[in-house]
Design a protein around this motif. Structure first.
Motif, PDB file in Angstrom:
ATOM      1  N   GLN A  14     -24.733  11.638  -6.802  1.00  0.00           N
ATOM      2  CA  GLN A  14     -23.650  12.616  -6.960  1.00  0.00           C
ATOM      3  C   GLN A  14     -23.300  13.292  -5.639  1.00  0.00           C
ATOM      4  O   GLN A  14     -22.158  13.691  -5.431  1.00  0.00           O
ATOM      5  CB  GLN A  14     -24.020  13.669  -7.995  1.00  0.00           C
ATOM      6  N   GLY A  15     -24.261  13.434  -4.766  1.00  0.00           N
ATOM      7  CA  GLY A  15     -24.005  14.094  -3.483  1.00  0.00           C
ATOM      8  C   GLY A  15     -23.543  13.157  -2.386  1.00  0.00           C
ATOM      9  O   GLY A  15     -23.294  13.590  -1.277  1.00  0.00           O
ATOM     10  N   ASN A  16     -23.422  11.855  -2.686  1.00  0.00           N
ATOM     11  CA  ASN A  16     -23.016  10.853  -1.694  1.00  0.00           C
ATOM     12  C   ASN A  16     -23.885  10.910  -0.443  1.00  0.00           C
ATOM     13  O   ASN A  16     -23.386  10.789   0.677  1.00  0.00           O
ATOM     14  CB  ASN A  16     -21.541  11.017  -1.313  1.00  0.00           C
ATOM     15  N   PHE A  17     -25.157  11.075  -0.634  1.00  0.00           N
ATOM     16  CA  PHE A  17     -26.064  11.158   0.504  1.00  0.00           C
ATOM     17  C   PHE A  17     -26.171   9.837   1.256  1.00  0.00           C
ATOM     18  O   PHE A  17     -26.497   9.824   2.439  1.00  0.00           O
ATOM     19  CB  PHE A  17     -27.457  11.616   0.062  1.00  0.00           C
ATOM     20  N   ASP A  52     -35.720  10.818 -11.882  1.00  0.00           N
ATOM     21  CA  ASP A  52     -34.272  10.587 -11.975  1.00  0.00           C
ATOM     22  C   ASP A  52     -33.466  11.729 -11.376  1.00  0.00           C
ATOM     23  O   ASP A  52     -32.306  11.542 -11.002  1.00  0.00           O
ATOM     24  CB  ASP A  52     -33.857  10.391 -13.437  1.00  0.00           C
ATOM     25  N   ASN A  53     -34.054  12.919 -11.273  1.00  0.00           N
ATOM     26  CA  ASN A  53     -33.345  14.045 -10.669  1.00  0.00           C
ATOM     27  C   ASN A  53     -32.955  13.729  -9.228  1.00  0.00           C
ATOM     28  O   ASN A  53     -31.847  14.058  -8.791  1.00  0.00           O
ATOM     29  CB  ASN A  53     -34.208  15.305 -10.696  1.00  0.00           C
ATOM     30  N   TYR A  54     -33.850  13.103  -8.499  1.00  0.00           N
ATOM     31  CA  TYR A  54     -33.561  12.762  -7.102  1.00  0.00           C
ATOM     32  C   TYR A  54     -32.519  11.653  -7.010  1.00  0.00           C
ATOM     33  O   TYR A  54     -31.648  11.673  -6.150  1.00  0.00           O
ATOM     34  CB  TYR A  54     -34.840  12.363  -6.368  1.00  0.00           C
ATOM     35  N   LYS A  55     -32.608  10.689  -7.906  1.00  0.00           N
ATOM     36  CA  LYS A  55     -31.630   9.598  -7.928  1.00  0.00           C
ATOM     37  C   LYS A  55     -30.241  10.150  -8.233  1.00  0.00           C
ATOM     38  O   LYS A  55     -29.252   9.805  -7.573  1.00  0.00           O
ATOM     39  CB  LYS A  55     -32.039   8.563  -8.972  1.00  0.00           C
ATOM     40  N   GLU A  56     -30.168  11.036  -9.226  1.00  0.00           N
ATOM     41  CA  GLU A  56     -28.889  11.616  -9.614  1.00  0.00           C
ATOM     42  C   GLU A  56     -28.304  12.473  -8.485  1.00  0.00           C
ATOM     43  O   GLU A  56     -27.105  12.408  -8.203  1.00  0.00           O
ATOM     44  CB  GLU A  56     -29.075  12.467 -10.873  1.00  0.00           C
ATOM     45  N   ALA A  57     -29.134  13.247  -7.839  1.00  0.00           N
ATOM     46  CA  ALA A  57     -28.663  14.079  -6.720  1.00  0.00           C
ATOM     47  C   ALA A  57     -28.185  13.199  -5.569  1.00  0.00           C
ATOM     48  O   ALA A  57     -27.183  13.511  -4.917  1.00  0.00           O
ATOM     49  CB  ALA A  57     -29.777  15.004  -6.258  1.00  0.00           C
TER      50      ALA A  57
END
Length: 71
Positions: free
Chosen positions: A62-65, A54-59
């Motif tokens: 949140q980062g609008n990648f 989930d850390n990657y999903k959240e980043a």
């Protein structure tokens, strides 16, 4: 002939040491990226006990990648 063998061996040792010095921080960051925030606070340099994808999903969210990736 013996000197060139010694020089070659020493250069390989130096290359191996430099390789470890360059790769260890990368592995450290990857290890931390899989930890939960609580797990990081309890043991920041230890190995991950359970992988948190989930850390990657959240980043990503949140980062609008997704916007940057399409650009």
């Amino acid at each position: 002939m013996k000197d060139s063998k010694t020089a070659k061996t020493l250069s390989y040792i130096l290359i191996a040491v430099l390789l470890v010095l360059y790769i260890m921080p990368l592995l450290f960051v990857i290890n931390i990226s899989f930890k939960s925030f609580t797990e990081y606070l309890l043991d920041p340099i230890g190995l991950v006990k359970s992988i948190q994808w989930d850390n990657y999903k959240e980043a990503w969210l949140q980062g609008n990648f997704s916007n940057y990736f399409l650009n």
